[in-house]
Structure formats: structure tokens, C-alpha cells
Design a protein around this motif. Structure first.
Motif, PDB file in Angstrom:
ATOM      1  N   GLY A 158      27.225  72.030  57.229  1.00  0.00           N
ATOM      2  CA  GLY A 158      25.939  71.262  56.981  1.00  0.00           C
ATOM      3  C   GLY A 158      25.925  69.968  57.311  1.00  0.00           C
ATOM      4  N   THR A 159      25.123  69.133  56.522  1.00  0.00           N
ATOM      5  CA  THR A 159      24.866  67.788  56.877  1.00  0.00           C
ATOM      6  C   THR A 159      26.360  66.731  56.340  1.00  0.00           C
ATOM      7  OG1 THR A 159      23.908  67.115  54.689  1.00  0.00           O
ATOM      8  CG2 THR A 159      22.523  68.043  56.211  1.00  0.00           C
ATOM      9  N   GLY A 160      27.195  67.394  55.696  1.00  0.00           N
ATOM     10  CA  GLY A 160      28.332  66.680  55.081  1.00  0.00           C
ATOM     11  C   GLY A 160      27.960  66.110  54.052  1.00  0.00           C
ATOM     12  N   TYR A 161      26.788  66.048  53.241  1.00  0.00           N
ATOM     13  CA  TYR A 161      26.611  65.280  51.947  1.00  0.00           C
ATOM     14  C   TYR A 161      27.520  65.493  51.123  1.00  0.00           C
ATOM     15  CZ  TYR A 161      24.354  64.298  47.798  1.00  0.00           C
ATOM     16  OH  TYR A 161      24.156  63.940  46.396  1.00  0.00           O
ATOM     17  N   ALA A 162      27.946  66.988  51.021  1.00  0.00           N
ATOM     18  CA  ALA A 162      28.630  67.607  49.576  1.00  0.00           C
ATOM     19  C   ALA A 162      30.183  66.687  49.956  1.00  0.00           C
ATOM     20  CB  ALA A 162      29.076  68.911  49.946  1.00  0.00           C
ATOM     21  N   GLY A 163      30.414  66.265  50.961  1.00  0.00           N
ATOM     22  CA  GLY A 163      31.691  65.501  51.243  1.00  0.00           C
ATOM     23  C   GLY A 163      31.909  64.155  50.856  1.00  0.00           C
ATOM     24  N   GLN A 164      30.713  63.555  50.301  1.00  0.00           N
ATOM     25  CA  GLN A 164      30.529  62.063  49.996  1.00  0.00           C
ATOM     26  C   GLN A 164      31.014  62.302  48.603  1.00  0.00           C
ATOM     27  OE1 GLN A 164      26.311  60.895  50.421  1.00  0.00           O
ATOM     28  NE2 GLN A 164      26.676  60.172  52.492  1.00  0.00           N
ATOM     29  N   TYR A 165      31.152  63.279  47.808  1.00  0.00           N
ATOM     30  CA  TYR A 165      31.878  63.313  46.497  1.00  0.00           C
ATOM     31  C   TYR A 165      33.363  63.128  46.404  1.00  0.00           C
ATOM     32  CZ  TYR A 165      27.052  64.388  44.740  1.00  0.00           C
ATOM     33  OH  TYR A 165      25.660  64.404  44.418  1.00  0.00           O
ATOM     34  N   THR A 166      33.680  62.795  45.078  1.00  0.00           N
ATOM     35  CA  THR A 166      35.117  62.753  44.926  1.00  0.00           C
ATOM     36  C   THR A 166      35.502  64.072  45.203  1.00  0.00           C
ATOM     37  OG1 THR A 166      34.552  62.848  42.695  1.00  0.00           O
ATOM     38  CG2 THR A 166      35.113  60.831  43.424  1.00  0.00           C
ATOM     39  N   LYS A 167      36.988  64.469  45.223  1.00  0.00           N
ATOM     40  CA  LYS A 167      37.470  65.665  45.781  1.00  0.00           C
ATOM     41  C   LYS A 167      36.879  66.922  44.878  1.00  0.00           C
ATOM     42  CE  LYS A 167      41.825  67.594  47.292  1.00  0.00           C
ATOM     43  NZ  LYS A 167      42.074  68.578  46.178  1.00  0.00           N
ATOM     44  N   ALA A 168      37.074  66.440  43.539  1.00  0.00           N
ATOM     45  CA  ALA A 168      36.825  67.795  42.749  1.00  0.00           C
ATOM     46  C   ALA A 168      35.401  68.144  42.832  1.00  0.00           C
ATOM     47  CB  ALA A 168      37.133  67.317  41.113  1.00  0.00           C
ATOM     48  N   TRP A 169      34.332  67.301  43.060  1.00  0.00           N
ATOM     49  CA  TRP A 169      33.110  67.757  42.839  1.00  0.00           C
ATOM     50  C   TRP A 169      32.750  68.209  44.397  1.00  0.00           C
ATOM     51  CZ3 TRP A 169      29.901  68.927  39.290  1.00  0.00           C
ATOM     52  CH2 TRP A 169      30.477  68.468  38.024  1.00  0.00           C
ATOM     53  N   ALA A 170      33.375  67.479  45.260  1.00  0.00           N
ATOM     54  CA  ALA A 170      33.153  68.056  46.765  1.00  0.00           C
ATOM     55  C   ALA A 170      33.223  69.477  46.822  1.00  0.00           C
ATOM     56  CB  ALA A 170      33.884  67.317  47.863  1.00  0.00           C
ATOM     57  N   GLU A 171      34.259  69.930  46.500  1.00  0.00           N
ATOM     58  CA  GLU A 171      35.028  71.125  46.434  1.00  0.00           C
ATOM     59  C   GLU A 171      34.083  72.278  45.370  1.00  0.00           C
ATOM     60  OE1 GLU A 171      39.777  70.514  46.592  1.00  0.00           O
ATOM     61  OE2 GLU A 171      38.973  71.215  44.785  1.00  0.00           O
ATOM     62  N   VAL A 172      33.400  71.700  44.319  1.00  0.00           N
ATOM     63  CA  VAL A 172      32.653  72.427  43.536  1.00  0.00           C
ATOM     64  C   VAL A 172      31.166  72.643  44.530  1.00  0.00           C
ATOM     65  CG1 VAL A 172      30.872  72.550  41.710  1.00  0.00           C
ATOM     66  CG2 VAL A 172      33.258  71.949  41.504  1.00  0.00           C
ATOM     67  N   TYR A 173      30.734  71.502  45.045  1.00  0.00           N
ATOM     68  CA  TYR A 173      29.555  71.739  45.626  1.00  0.00           C
ATOM     69  C   TYR A 173      29.566  72.314  47.097  1.00  0.00           C
ATOM     70  CZ  TYR A 173      27.592  68.620  42.251  1.00  0.00           C
ATOM     71  OH  TYR A 173      27.398  67.968  40.984  1.00  0.00           O
ATOM     72  N   GLU A 174      30.664  72.533  47.647  1.00  0.00           N
ATOM     73  CA  GLU A 174      30.849  72.870  49.020  1.00  0.00           C
ATOM     74  C   GLU A 174      30.744  74.381  49.293  1.00  0.00           C
ATOM     75  OE1 GLU A 174      31.511  71.040  51.701  1.00  0.00           O
ATOM     76  OE2 GLU A 174      32.023  72.682  53.226  1.00  0.00           O
ATOM     77  N   SER A 175      30.907  75.133  48.388  1.00  0.00           N
ATOM     78  CA  SER A 175      30.878  76.501  48.667  1.00  0.00           C
ATOM     79  C   SER A 175      29.835  77.112  47.665  1.00  0.00           C
ATOM     80  CB  SER A 175      32.000  77.193  48.434  1.00  0.00           C
ATOM     81  OG  SER A 175      31.804  78.577  47.772  1.00  0.00           O
TER      82      SER A 175
END
Lengths: 658, 658
Positions: A540-557
Motif C-alpha cells: 500500500g501507501t506505506g503509512y503503516a510503516g511510519q509507526y514504531t516496529k510493534a505498531w507497524a507490525e500490528v497494522y501491517e496485516s
């Protein structure tokens, strides 16, 4: 000398400071020690209560039996107070005058409990030093936005007919209400600074000074929204370049004059390079350059600049699926971390979009450790029913403030620059249009004082003050209509975090495609197969990757993303199974039927209160419930019809979908 | 005495009366015979032309060699004239003064051809006695609708700052332009009569009289829009019941005073029980009762009431599929046929909805043989590009006027009460915003004079007058950009007669679902399988059954319904095959790509005309083409994306659909 308590005009609702709330205090013998204007305010409050209810107040008298002493022990700027009770006497002490004021209102809140038994000494101190309301009030009525931009409570408390109101008694009463819930700063004009409002900074600063004078006795500092283009618009300079020496001098001079008029002036609020407002980009300068220039002008006087991070491309092409408005604040500001002056506060909306009923927490919060951030909430219900619907936002705000973007620190702790809310108040007799929307303002104050506070407890405080002597039945009824109202509103409006399915322009009522082909960057991408925005890093747009690792992983999938944000982060088929076990499409149908049923139930509860609450207040709320129910049904039917027409999937329960 | 020709302010475009158009006339020896104000007007026109170009004019002189004689032979109200040429002399005669004026402009239109060879005597007479423009101009600027409701040409020619304009020279120039294309009546204010405008009928009639005085020398009668509630609003009565004797007396008295101020006053225009305007329904009276009351007040003075048939439920529930706005005018008015007074004209919009780019002809036209109908067109391009897009409506209007709802009679013949257009003119220097929109105004005048006229010939007339001495290349270029522009506009906007896919409120630009869940009765019912409104008698709303047998049969079945109206009458699957052999969905894609390509081509043609037309006019049109192209692309992409997302059917040609 006691300062008289402000008397708002006849017919104005007392909100959470009805006379009866002062009865426990007003029947006591009270000693006040200390001097200064805020002590006079405290004295005036106590004197009025004692006069009404038969108590007695003394100032700086020698010791003898008192029920309550309120003692100012210093002259510092601390806002803390101590509270204790022993040997039949309740004692409040504070080392700064604001603390004494807050201590007084603490006693009011406690009521009779403040005068019973023993209390060990406890210290109350605000977690955040800045607890602020931003008023989006225009001085001159704007042809489209009116007197108050996104205001749903009548005109402005401060401005009318193009000028400051002459009679400021209601502003004084407003300051009193704010102090009673812990708010200590107010920005008195819209962040969209139009032609008339620009002049408040210079030749019309006297009007701002009058307002500041009315708010000061309740410990509230006044701030001003200014236009970045002021040196050109007001100063006749050829540029507003923040690195231009002439521009910097102009701001320094203008700011010095502001402080001559208002010695305790709080500072500036700036919306720059945002939705058409001027800013540093025009000169190839960064937002740190812009903010720091104003910070430099304010620093000698102890002022702060609140620089809003709400910067995005509002002329986006809907065909372009790579640009993502949600990314904008992070992309613009994170590279500037460490460059902002100490008295420059970056003011960040709590979510990445714009105060939708459900958004994730902005990834900017926690990503700028070297910058003072203020978190901005919206008390005015632009997207949450516009004070025609009951939507108590306490639980939403609390969820935001308790979330921990990084190991250890919560949003409430990261908001070192303060907590700010866009005000929901106007000149309406009930202050907030919908009488129950007063609870949002009160709760905001409580959360700004203590972001970890239990919002349910703040709601109870509000009920206790607003309805003194409420029966258990009334109390429970009020809890019932308010406590779940945000989730109810969410159910019958845009589903699963997708947002912005509102009518363009005024933002009231549903229009599923209203912003779908617009330049505002607000899309849901519904087609016959599915709906939602893919903001994953992988596809996608990569927005989920703006979070810190733990949250990025939660939101990514989609598998780990919380249901309520699924469509914010992912485009999924209508048949996608939620964690609840339901498909997305069935969830949409079910929540929309449930949401309306919940409004119907709440309305019944309210109607049962006739005779138990003030008739005018009851009638106003009842009238708004009728509109809320009509609107909720409209939402239900439009959303359900839209998705049924797109998906072709029938409702498993066989209910009517038009 | 010759009346001086009006001189509009510097910079105002001459439209179809540039000085050069008068050269053939102005180089001749001209005799004028007759007396009266309109003869003075004719005299003034000829005198001005002769002074400029070296000709000579005599009034009532004895016979001697003349090139042209213009002779008024009577004093009747006929508007006809004769034209002939023999023995080296051109002769125009008329038995009424207006006829002489129209004869003069006929000579101007013919140019040199009027002075060459022999012409057998021919009689020119308007087919319709009333050829009217309705101005939707407000006196006081409306907070939402502005100075001119649905106006796209600046402010009002008549009103500014809440009052009639002081300088009426431009109104005189406007009257001259109208006379030159055959228009003889103007209603000077909006049919939505707001508070200020209501007073034009009584205490502010003097302002209307001034305008009437400015228009009178060009044979134009002035009409006024009035509010049905006038007896209450202005007269202080307790009712506006049309059968109440006091109400009838009030109207009689008010009308008598109007005629004192304006002896040749044309009459009233009324929008009643329509979109919130007051009307007879409030008193349980019929629209015939309402119209006849006003007709009775006007009859003694020779006036007419134009009663609009635009009555429908604008608070419809979109969930209700049985109510059909298209049916409303027929359902309301056909039962009243025969009940209207002779001087009550029922003014019917040409289509059943509201001036969409494609509608069937209203079934009301032809269904009320005992009622005088006027047919209302819309020159202001509310739904056809708002004078930012080139959209010459001549072909559409001509199709409407030539259609024969019943055996024998065409719409143009059935419009015994006149042809009316909503004006597209304002105080813009080019009169109509878009300079090419002048062609709509001119063509309307020509069709009102002769509804059977070939619109292409009217377009040629307009080009000939507006661009005197145009080269063949310029002529063909203008034809190219104008003649197909309506069909081009249709191609890139709402497809196959479905209509109303516009942004709510201002109606500019696409919003496919903008009115889909609204109370306005304007739906397309698109879902994942198909699109369109079933208005058949067999399975739909029954609207098709309102037509006479022949047309009802044509519209009833998708097999016989013309392609361009298919979605107006039927809900069909996206795969439905049109008579063109294409599926509906492929037709949507193809026409939208074609429409944009046609705009691109027209824009190129226009750009090639730089240097051949007046620079200001060229620049204005070029600037509007840029916007038209941007907007056409937006239409193309939104419509295509919307239907692709819904249908899932890919474009057979593989073009980009977002």
C-alpha cells in the motif's frame, strides 16, 4: 478584596457550576490566607457561597476554629495544590495562586465529602502545564463558515458584528467554568486568519487585551492565532520570509507591543502552508524556520508559538493512489526533529486525518523525541454529530492518551507541549448547543489535567456537579445515554475506520461518495468487490510503516489489525472475516441496525427523565434526540443501501435494505 | 425625433450588434415613414448608422430616389413586417410599430443582400406572440444564490446593492440586443421572490417602472415575479387564500397601481407551491384558483399571469420508489385543463425534470388542449456547463420544438402562450460570461420567433452579425466549435438521459451519487448489475404512460426507446445492447473518451483563431476552454471509474480507467 463572581445573562445554563454545587462550601467557616488577584477570585467565590448558604469567610485572620482553610504559601507559577483533612479541619495549600484556585474547585467537586472524616495529605498537580482550548471564532462573519468555523453552539462568546463584544461578563463566566475543569489557556480566534482577524495582532490588540482581562482572574492565559503573512498584510513588507531580517524585526516589534497590552500573553497559534494559509514553503524555508522565527519574537516575553502540524496536499488528484494524506504530517515534520526552538510547540492532531470518529493515533506522536509536541483534540463535533447527536468523546480521547506509541511512554506523557482541544462553545444558552455536549468540554479539562484519568470517573464528576443531588436513577440514566454514545455514533456512521463518508462542505449527514472523487485526500475505494485503503508497507501507501516496529507490525496485516481500524489500513473483500467472526459486509449491516436501535433506546431513557431535570434542558435534549434519530436512520439506510448495491450481498438477517 | 442609440459602458462587448453590422444600411439613402416612439427608435438606429458610414436618412419626406424605405402603415399591435425589393428600392412595411423595428433588424441581418437584386414581397410574422426572458435576478444579494440565482455572467443588469441600478444605459443596450433577435418580453426578477423582492410589486414599483422605461423603446414589455403570499407579506392580510374576497380585492388594487406606474406592464410570473414557495395548496385551493385570481386582477389592464407548472415534492424519500418527480407536473395540472382563465398561461419546463442535458419532452405539452401553455427553456447553463463550457443549445431546443407530441401539432405550435427562456445574461462585459454563450441567447430569440427555424441557420445569422466580414475559414471554425457542442457536452457528462450526476448545491462538475440519496427526486439507481430508472407503465412508475399512445409505446419498451433516453425510462443491465450495437457500459466508456477528445479538438480550433477575432474575446474563450477541458476530463474519469467500480466490466479498448 473579594472579586465578585461573574453573573452570566438571564437564561444562560449554569453548566457544571450551579449554585447548589457550592452548598457544602457555603455552609462552612472558611479562612483564606494570601494575597494577589487570584486569591481575590477565590475569596469572591467563597464569599458568594457563604452569603447564599449562611457560612462565613475570613481573610488572613488569626487562628481559631475553621472548617476549611485555603492558604497560598508562595508566589511561584506552580499550579499544584495539597488537600488534607484532620482535626475537623480541611486544609488546602498552594505555592502559586492558580493552585489555590484549583484547590478551591477541588473542594467544590468533593462537596460534603471534603468535610467528613480524615484525609491524608495528597498533592494534586496537573500532568500537563498547558491545557488549552482553541476557538475557531471569526471576528467578521465568514460568508461560508459563519461566525464560528465548525461551530455548533451559536455565535462567538468573544466576537460579534465584527468586533469584540462590549459586555464581557459572559466571558468571565466562561473563564470560571474552564478553571473549574482545569483549563488554563484559550486561543481566541480561528486558525484560519482572515483579513479582519489579522488585525487583532496589531491595531486591534486592545480588543484581545479586554478578553484577556476577563479571563485572567480565573488563571487563564490568552493566545492569538496569527497569519504567517502578517508582515506583508499588516506591516507592508514585501516578504514574509522567516529568515529575512526585516521580517524578524517586524515580528519582534509587533510581539513587544502585544506584551505591552497583555503582559501575560500566552503566545501565537499558527496554521501555515495548510489548506490555503500562507507559510514558509513560499520562501523555500522549512516549518522549523517559520516556527523558530516566531519563537524568537516570543522568547524574551515568555511566550510560546503553537505551530500546527496539519500540513498536507489539499489539492490531491483522486486518481493518484500513491499519495496518502495520512502520511503527510509525519513526512513533513519528522525530518525536522531537533530543529525547533524550546518555546516552539508542534501541535499535532491526535489522528493522521482530521477528527474522524475513529482514527489510529498519529505516528508523529512519539517520533519526534527532541520536539515539544502538543496533541490536538476536537471538542466541537465536526464529524461526530455537530452537537445535534449525543457523542461523548471521553472514551475516544482516553484511548488515544493511554496508547503507548513506544516502549514506556503514553501519548499523554508524550504531549509535553500540552493538550489542546478545538472548543465546542458558543453564545448558545447551553454553551455547547446540545446540553449533553458540556460533558465533552468538562472531560477534556479533566484529561488535560490528568491524561491517565478514568473518563468514566470524569463523567461522574460532571454529573455530580451539573446535577447536584442527583438520584441514583438519574445518575445511571445519564451514564447510560452518555457513556456508550461514541461507539453508538461510530456504529451508524462510516464503518471500520474508513471515515469521511459525509456530505461535502458542512460535513453533516451521510454521503458515501461525497469525498471519494475530491481533491481532499479522503477516499474509501469501494468497488463491487471490496472497500478500504491499503496503507500497508508491503502493498500500500506505506503509512503503516511510519509507526514504531510493534505498531507497524500490528497494522501491517489484516490479520493483526484491530477490526475497528481495518478499512483504514486495508482494502479487503466484503467477505473478509473479522475477528468478531462476521464478514465485513455483515458487520456493516449489523452495526448500522444496532446503532439506530441504540439511539432509540437512549432517547427513551432521556424521555423518561422528564420532570427530573430542568425543563428547558430536557426539552432541548429531547428535540436534539429527535434529529439524531432521524439522522441515524438516514445514515443506516444510505450506508446499507450503498454497500448492498455495490456488493450484492443480502443481509443475513433479512432486514429491509432499500 | 430620432431616439439616440444606447451606448453601453466602455469595454462592453457589442455582441451581435457591432457597428460594422450596420455598414450596408449606413451607406444608403433611407426614408422612414410613420410616427410614434418605436419609429423614433428606428429613426435613431438609421441615423446613427448613416452618420457613421455616410448614408442619409429622411423622415416622412416626399418620394424621391431612396435605397430603402421603412414604412409604418398603421397603429395596431401586430409585430409582422413585409420585406420586398424592386426597381432598385428595398421596402419594409409594418402595420404596427414593433413590426417596423423587427423589419429594420431584418435589413441589418441581410446586410448587403438587402440591397441587391429583386426580392418578392415576403411577410415575416412571429409564430409566437410572447417571446420572453425570465431573469432569476435578486435585488438583494442572496446569501447562497447570490445576485443572480443560477447566474454565470456576473451581477444583474437591473439590480445592484439592493436597488435598481441608477444608470440604465446598459439596460437600454440590452433591450436593443433583444429586439434584434426578436424577444419582446422580460421578467426582471427571480421567480423565487425573497423578502426584498416582494416589495417591487408595491412600494418599489417605481424601480420596475424605470427599467420598463428603458426597455420600452425596443418593443419589450416588462413582467414581474411576485410572491403568492403578497397579500400577507405586503398587505398585512391574515390569508392569501385565492377565493377570499379581501385577497382578491388586494390583488386588484395592487395591480391597478402597477398599471398606473407601467401602463404597458406585461403581467406576473408566479412560482407557487414549488421548492418552498407559498401557494394555493395551503388553503386547499387548486392552482387554477390561484392563477385565475391573478388573471382576474390583470385582465382589466390587458396583463397575463405566467403560472409555472414546476410543482413537485422536493422532500421526497429516496427510499420510496413509487413516487416519481417526472410525473408531478402532469399529475398536478392535467386534471385542471379547461379551468384556467384566458389570460392565465401555464408555463411548463420543456422536460419533466429540470433542464438536464437530455430529457424527453414533458408529457404535459399536448395534454392540456384547453389551456394556454408557454414552454420554458433555460438559456442560463445551470446543468450544461455554467457558461464555462461551450454548449450551444440550439439543436436541443429545436428538437424539443419540432417534436410532435400528438398527431399534427409540434411543441412549437402547442406553445400558444409563448416561448420563455431563463436568461443567461449578467453585467459581465461579454453579457453571458462565455462569449460563445451569446449564441444561445440569439438562437433562443430566433426560435421564439419561428420555432420551426433551422438552428444551424440561426447560428449562421449570429456568426454573420457578430463577426461581420468573417472569412470562410473563421465561419467554419465557429460552426465547428459550436454546432456539435451540446452533444459533446452530453457525451462527457451523465449518460443516456439519466441526468443529475452533478455536485449538490452549485450543480457544477460531476458527483455521480451527489443526488442519489437526496430528497430531490433525482435518482439513477445504479447498482453492481445495472443502472437507470424504470418509468415504464408495466413495471415502473408509470410515467411513460402519461404520453399519448404513440409516444407511450415508444418509451415503454427498452427495445423501442431511443438510446439517448434509455436510462431515463428504463433500468437495464450494464450488458444491455443499445441500438448502436454497443453495450451500455461500453457506450459509457466510449462516449466519455470521445467527449474529451472533442473538447480537445474544439480547443485547438479555437486556439487557431488567435489574431482572427478580437483579442479580449479570444482570450476569454481560450481561458474558458482550459477550464472546460479540465472539467471534461474530471467528468470522464469520475463517470468511468464509478461505473467500472460498480460493474467490474473492463473497457474493451483497454484505456485507462482509474
Amino acid at each position: 478584596m473579594p472579586l465578585p463572581v461573574p453573573v452570566p445573562p438571564e437564561g444562560v445554563d449554569p453548566a457544571w457550576l450551579p449554585e447548589q454545587a457550592f452548598r457544602p462550601l457555603g455552609t462552612r467557616r472558611v479562612l483564606i490566607r494570601g494575597s494577589g488577584p487570584l486569591v481575590d477570585t477565590v475569596h469572591g467565590e467563597v464569599a458568594a457561597a457563604c452569603e447564599r448558604f449562611g457560612g462565613r469567610v475570613d481573610r488572613d485572620a488569626s487562628p481559631e476554629p475553621f472548617d476549611l482553610s485555603l492558604e497560598l504559601t508562595g508566589t511561584d507559577a506552580a499550579e499544584a495544590f495539597t488537600f488534607e483533612r484532620g482535626a475537623g479541619r480541611t486544609t488546602v495549600t498552594a505555592s502559586g495562586p492558580s493552585g489555590l484556585l484549583y484547590g478551591l474547585f477541588h473542594v467544590v467537586r468533593l462537596g460534603e465529602a471534603a468535610f467528613r472524616g480524615e484525609h491524608r495529605r495528597e498533592r494534586h498537580s496537573p500532568a500537563l502545564t498547558l491545557r488549552m482550548l482553541d476557538h475557531w471564532d471569526n471576528v467578521a462573519v465568514h460568508p461560508v463558515m459563519g461566525q464560528v468555523e465548525r461551530g455548533y453552539a451559536g455565535g462567538s462568546l468573544f466576537w460579534a458584528d465584527g468586533r469584540a463584544r462590549g459586555d464581557l461578563e459572559r466571558v468571565r463566566a466562561y473563564g470560571r467554568l474552564l478553571a473549574a475543569c482545569g483549563i488554563n489557556a484559550v486561543a481566541v480566534n480561528n486558525v484560519n486568519v482572515h483579513a479582519t482577524e489579522a488585525h487583532l495582532l496589531t491595531d486591534r490588540i486592545g480588543e484581545v487585551a479586554d478578553i484577556a482581562g476577563a479571563l485572567r482572574p480565573y488563571g487563564i492565559r490568552t493566545h492569538l492565532s496569527v497569519t504567517f503573512a502578517a508582515p506583508m498584510v499588516l506591516g507592508g513588507l514585501a516578504t514574509a520570509d522567516p529568515l529575512d531580517e526585516g521580517v524578524r524585526e517586524w515580528w519582534a516589534g509587533a510581539t513587544a507591543q502585544v506584551y505591552e497590552a497583555i503582559p501575560d500573553f500566552g503566545g501565537y497559534v499558527v496554521k501555515a502552508d495548510s489548506e490555503g494559509q500562507p507559510g514558509p514553503f513560499a520562501y523555500g524555508r522549512s516549518h522549523a524556520d517559520g516556527a523558530n522565527m516566531l519563537a524568537a519574537a516570543l522568547a524574551p516575553h515568555g511566550g510560546t508559538v503553537h505551530w500546527r502540524a496539519f500540513v498536507y496536499d489539499h489539492r490531491q488528484d483522486w486518481r493518484d493512489r500513491t499519495t496518502d494524506r495520512a502520511r503527510a504530517a509525519y513526512d513533513h515534520f519528522v525530518p525536522l526533529d531537533g530543529e525547533f526552538a524550546p518555546n516552539a510547540v508542534l501541535q499535532v492532531k491526535h489522528g493522521p486525518m482530521d477528527f474522524q470518529v475513529r482514527e489510529p493515533v498519529s505516528p508523529l506522536i512519539g517520533a519526534m523525541p527532541h520536539t515539544r509536541l502538543a496533541v490536538e483534540l476536537q471538542a466541537t463535533q465536526e464529524y461526530t454529530g455537530q452537537q445535534r447527536h449525543v457523542c461523548w468523546l471521553g472514551p475516544m480521547w482516553s484511548e488515544v492518551l493511554r496508547l503507548r506509541p513506544e516502549e514506556g511512554a503514553s501519548v499523554g506523557e508524550l504531549a509535553r507541549g500540552g493538550l489542546v482541544a478545538v472548543s465546542n462553545v458558543g453564545d448558545d444558552p447551553f454553551w455547547t448547543g446540545h446540553p449533553l455536549a458540556q460533558a465533552n468540554l468538562y472531560t477534556f479539562g479533566g484529561l488535560a489535567w490528568s491524561p491517565q484519568a478514568d473518563p468514566g470517573q470524569l463523567l461522574d464528576e460532571w454529573v455530580g456537579l451539573t446535577y447536584p443531588g442527583a438520584s441514583t436513577g438519574l445518575w445511571e440514566a445519564l451514564r447510560k445515554v452518555l457513556s456508550g454514545s461514541w461507539r453508538t455514533y461510530e456504529k451508524y456512521t462510516a464503518p471500520l475506520g474508513v471515515g469521511f463518508m459525509v456530505q461535502p462542505g458542512h460535513h453533516y449527514g451521510p454521503s458515501v461518495d461525497g469525498y471519494e472523487y475530491s481533491p481532499w485526500g479522503t477516499y474509501h475505494f469501494a468497488d463491487r468487490d471490496g472497500v478500504g485503503v491499503d496503507r500497508s508497507a508491503a502493498t500500500g501507501t506505506g503509512y503503516a510503516g511510519q509507526y514504531t516496529k510493534a505498531w507497524a507490525e500490528v497494522y501491517e496485516s489484516p490479520e493483526t489489525c484491530p477490526d475497528e481500524l481495518l478499512l483504514f489500513f486495508h482494502h479487503v473483500p466484503y467477505g473478509h472475516e473479522l475477528k468478531s467472526g462476521k464478514t465485513v459486509i455483515q458487520h456493516i449491516y449489523d452495526t448500522h441496525f444496532e446503532g439506530v436501535a441504540e439511539v432509540e433506546a437512549a432517547m427513551e431513557v432521556w424521555n423518561s427523565l422528564a420532570g427530573l431535570v430542568d425543563p428547558a434542558r430536557h426539552a432541548r435534549v429531547a428535540e436534539r434526540y429527535a434529529e439524531q434519530l432521524r439522522s441515524a436512520r438516514e445514515w443506516r439506510d444510505q450506508i446499507n443501501s450503498y454497500f448492498f448495491r455495490k456488493s450484492g450481498v443480502p443481509d443475513a438477517a433479512g432486514r429491509v435494505i432499500h
